[in-house]
Scaffold this motif. Sequence first.
Motif, PDB file in Angstrom:
ATOM      1  N   LYS A   6       0.830  -1.209   0.000  1.00  0.00           N
ATOM      2  CA  LYS A   6       0.000   0.000   0.000  1.00  0.00           C
ATOM      3  C   LYS A   6       0.865   1.259   0.000  1.00  0.00           C
ATOM      4  N   THR A   7       1.955   1.245   0.738  1.00  0.00           N
ATOM      5  CA  THR A   7       2.872   2.394   0.753  1.00  0.00           C
ATOM      6  C   THR A   7       3.484   2.595  -0.619  1.00  0.00           C
ATOM      7  N   ARG A   8       3.894   1.512  -1.250  1.00  0.00           N
ATOM      8  CA  ARG A   8       4.462   1.607  -2.599  1.00  0.00           C
ATOM      9  C   ARG A   8       3.449   2.177  -3.580  1.00  0.00           C
ATOM     10  N   LYS A   9       2.206   1.740  -3.448  1.00  0.00           N
ATOM     11  CA  LYS A   9       1.170   2.211  -4.369  1.00  0.00           C
ATOM     12  C   LYS A   9       0.891   3.700  -4.151  1.00  0.00           C
ATOM     13  N   VAL A  10       0.838   4.134  -2.906  1.00  0.00           N
ATOM     14  CA  VAL A  10       0.598   5.548  -2.618  1.00  0.00           C
ATOM     15  C   VAL A  10       1.752   6.401  -3.144  1.00  0.00           C
ATOM     16  N   ILE A  11       2.972   5.974  -2.920  1.00  0.00           N
ATOM     17  CA  ILE A  11       4.134   6.723  -3.409  1.00  0.00           C
ATOM     18  C   ILE A  11       4.133   6.759  -4.932  1.00  0.00           C
ATOM     19  N   HIS A  12       3.783   5.637  -5.544  1.00  0.00           N
ATOM     20  CA  HIS A  12       3.713   5.597  -7.007  1.00  0.00           C
ATOM     21  C   HIS A  12       2.650   6.569  -7.522  1.00  0.00           C
ATOM     22  N   TYR A  13       1.477   6.597  -6.887  1.00  0.00           N
ATOM     23  CA  TYR A  13       0.435   7.547  -7.270  1.00  0.00           C
ATOM     24  C   TYR A  13       0.908   8.990  -7.114  1.00  0.00           C
ATOM     25  N   VAL A  14       1.570   9.283  -5.991  1.00  0.00           N
ATOM     26  CA  VAL A  14       2.051  10.647  -5.755  1.00  0.00           C
ATOM     27  C   VAL A  14       3.028  11.062  -6.852  1.00  0.00           C
ATOM     28  N   PHE A  15       3.963  10.183  -7.186  1.00  0.00           N
ATOM     29  CA  PHE A  15       4.927  10.488  -8.256  1.00  0.00           C
ATOM     30  C   PHE A  15       4.214  10.727  -9.578  1.00  0.00           C
ATOM     31  N   LEU A  16       3.254   9.877  -9.893  1.00  0.00           N
ATOM     32  CA  LEU A  16       2.547  10.010 -11.166  1.00  0.00           C
ATOM     33  C   LEU A  16       1.700  11.275 -11.225  1.00  0.00           C
ATOM     34  N   VAL A  17       1.031  11.612 -10.133  1.00  0.00           N
ATOM     35  CA  VAL A  17       0.193  12.815 -10.115  1.00  0.00           C
ATOM     36  C   VAL A  17       1.068  14.068 -10.207  1.00  0.00           C
ATOM     37  N   LEU A  18       2.181  14.105  -9.471  1.00  0.00           N
ATOM     38  CA  LEU A  18       3.086  15.250  -9.563  1.00  0.00           C
ATOM     39  C   LEU A  18       3.684  15.370 -10.965  1.00  0.00           C
ATOM     40  N   SER A  19       4.029  14.240 -11.562  1.00  0.00           N
ATOM     41  CA  SER A  19       4.537  14.257 -12.939  1.00  0.00           C
ATOM     42  C   SER A  19       3.481  14.761 -13.904  1.00  0.00           C
ATOM     43  N   LEU A  20       2.253  14.337 -13.696  1.00  0.00           N
ATOM     44  CA  LEU A  20       1.159  14.771 -14.559  1.00  0.00           C
ATOM     45  C   LEU A  20       0.910  16.273 -14.425  1.00  0.00           C
ATOM     46  N   ILE A  21       0.986  16.789 -13.212  1.00  0.00           N
ATOM     47  CA  ILE A  21       0.801  18.230 -12.999  1.00  0.00           C
ATOM     48  C   ILE A  21       1.900  19.018 -13.710  1.00  0.00           C
ATOM     49  N   ALA A  22       3.153  18.581 -13.546  1.00  0.00           N
ATOM     50  CA  ALA A  22       4.259  19.266 -14.218  1.00  0.00           C
ATOM     51  C   ALA A  22       4.110  19.173 -15.736  1.00  0.00           C
ATOM     52  N   ALA A  23       3.699  18.021 -16.229  1.00  0.00           N
ATOM     53  CA  ALA A  23       3.547  17.828 -17.673  1.00  0.00           C
ATOM     54  C   ALA A  23       2.425  18.697 -18.229  1.00  0.00           C
ATOM     55  N   VAL A  24       1.312  18.781 -17.533  1.00  0.00           N
ATOM     56  CA  VAL A  24       0.197  19.613 -17.991  1.00  0.00           C
ATOM     57  C   VAL A  24       0.619  21.084 -18.012  1.00  0.00           C
ATOM     58  N   TYR A  25       1.385  21.514 -17.019  1.00  0.00           N
ATOM     59  CA  TYR A  25       1.890  22.886 -17.010  1.00  0.00           C
ATOM     60  C   TYR A  25       2.785  23.141 -18.224  1.00  0.00           C
ATOM     61  N   LEU A  26       3.679  22.197 -18.501  1.00  0.00           N
ATOM     62  CA  LEU A  26       4.587  22.354 -19.639  1.00  0.00           C
ATOM     63  C   LEU A  26       3.833  22.370 -20.967  1.00  0.00           C
ATOM     64  N   VAL A  27       2.882  21.481 -21.124  1.00  0.00           N
ATOM     65  CA  VAL A  27       2.087  21.457 -22.353  1.00  0.00           C
ATOM     66  C   VAL A  27       1.319  22.767 -22.491  1.00  0.00           C
ATOM     67  N   GLY A  28       0.768  23.255 -21.409  1.00  0.00           N
ATOM     68  CA  GLY A  28       0.058  24.527 -21.448  1.00  0.00           C
ATOM     69  C   GLY A  28       0.951  25.676 -21.870  1.00  0.00           C
ATOM     70  N   TYR A  29       2.176  25.684 -21.356  1.00  0.00           N
ATOM     71  CA  TYR A  29       3.109  26.745 -21.742  1.00  0.00           C
ATOM     72  C   TYR A  29       3.428  26.668 -23.229  1.00  0.00           C
ATOM     73  N   TYR A  30       3.745  25.480 -23.708  1.00  0.00           N
ATOM     74  CA  TYR A  30       4.126  25.361 -25.119  1.00  0.00           C
ATOM     75  C   TYR A  30       2.945  25.567 -26.059  1.00  0.00           C
ATOM     76  N   GLN A  31       1.752  25.232 -25.643  1.00  0.00           N
ATOM     77  CA  GLN A  31       0.576  25.504 -26.473  1.00  0.00           C
ATOM     78  C   GLN A  31       0.296  27.005 -26.540  1.00  0.00           C
ATOM     79  N   ALA A  32       0.598  27.735 -25.463  1.00  0.00           N
ATOM     80  CA  ALA A  32       0.335  29.173 -25.414  1.00  0.00           C
ATOM     81  C   ALA A  32       1.468  30.003 -26.012  1.00  0.00           C
ATOM     82  N   ALA A  33       2.616  29.403 -26.236  1.00  0.00           N
ATOM     83  CA  ALA A  33       3.758  30.148 -26.781  1.00  0.00           C
ATOM     84  C   ALA A  33       3.427  30.644 -28.180  1.00  0.00           C
ATOM     85  N   GLU A  34       3.660  31.929 -28.396  1.00  0.00           N
ATOM     86  CA  GLU A  34       3.308  32.522 -29.681  1.00  0.00           C
ATOM     87  C   GLU A  34       4.510  32.872 -30.546  1.00  0.00           C
ATOM     88  N   SER A  35       5.633  33.150 -29.923  1.00  0.00           N
ATOM     89  CA  SER A  35       6.796  33.580 -30.699  1.00  0.00           C
ATOM     90  C   SER A  35       7.966  32.630 -30.467  1.00  0.00           C
TER      91      SER A  35
END
Length: 125
Positions: A6-35
Motif C-alpha cells: 500500500k505504501t508503494r502504491k501511494v508513493i507511485h500515485y504521488v509520483f505520477l500525479v506530480l509528474s502529470l501536474i508538471a507535464a500539464v503545465y509544460l504542455v500549457g506553456y508550449y501551447q500558449a507560446a506565440e513567438s
Amino acid sequence: MMQNVKTRKVIHYVFLVLSLIAAVYLVGYYQAAESMADLRALPNSVLIAVAIFIVLQLLKRFLFKRMYWFDWLYYFGLIAILIPLLLKYEEGEWLHDVTDFGSLFLVLSPLMGIIMLLLKKEDTI
C-alpha cells in the motif's frame, strides 16, 4: 526498502500525479507560446517544471524496478521541447508544431501510468 504494498502504491500515485501536474503545465506553456522567443527564452517556472518532471521520472525508475513501454515516451517530449533551444537560428512554424505536439508525450507517460496502476492488482506493484 518499501516492503508495504500500500505504501508503494501511494508513493507511485504521488509520483505520477506530480509528474502529470508538471507535464500539464509544460504542455500549457508550449501551447500558449506565440513567438520563437517564447520557445527559446524559457521562464524559470518552466525550467523548474522540467527539472521536477525529470527528477520524478528518475526516482520512479530507481524505486520501482518494473518499467513499461510508455515510461519511455516522455523522452520524445523532452526532445521536442529541446529542439528550439538546440536549433538556435532556425525559424518557422514547424518549430511550434514540433513543440506543440511533442510536448503531449510528456502527459502521455504519467497518464498511462495512472491508468495502469488503477488496473493493476494490489499484490503486483
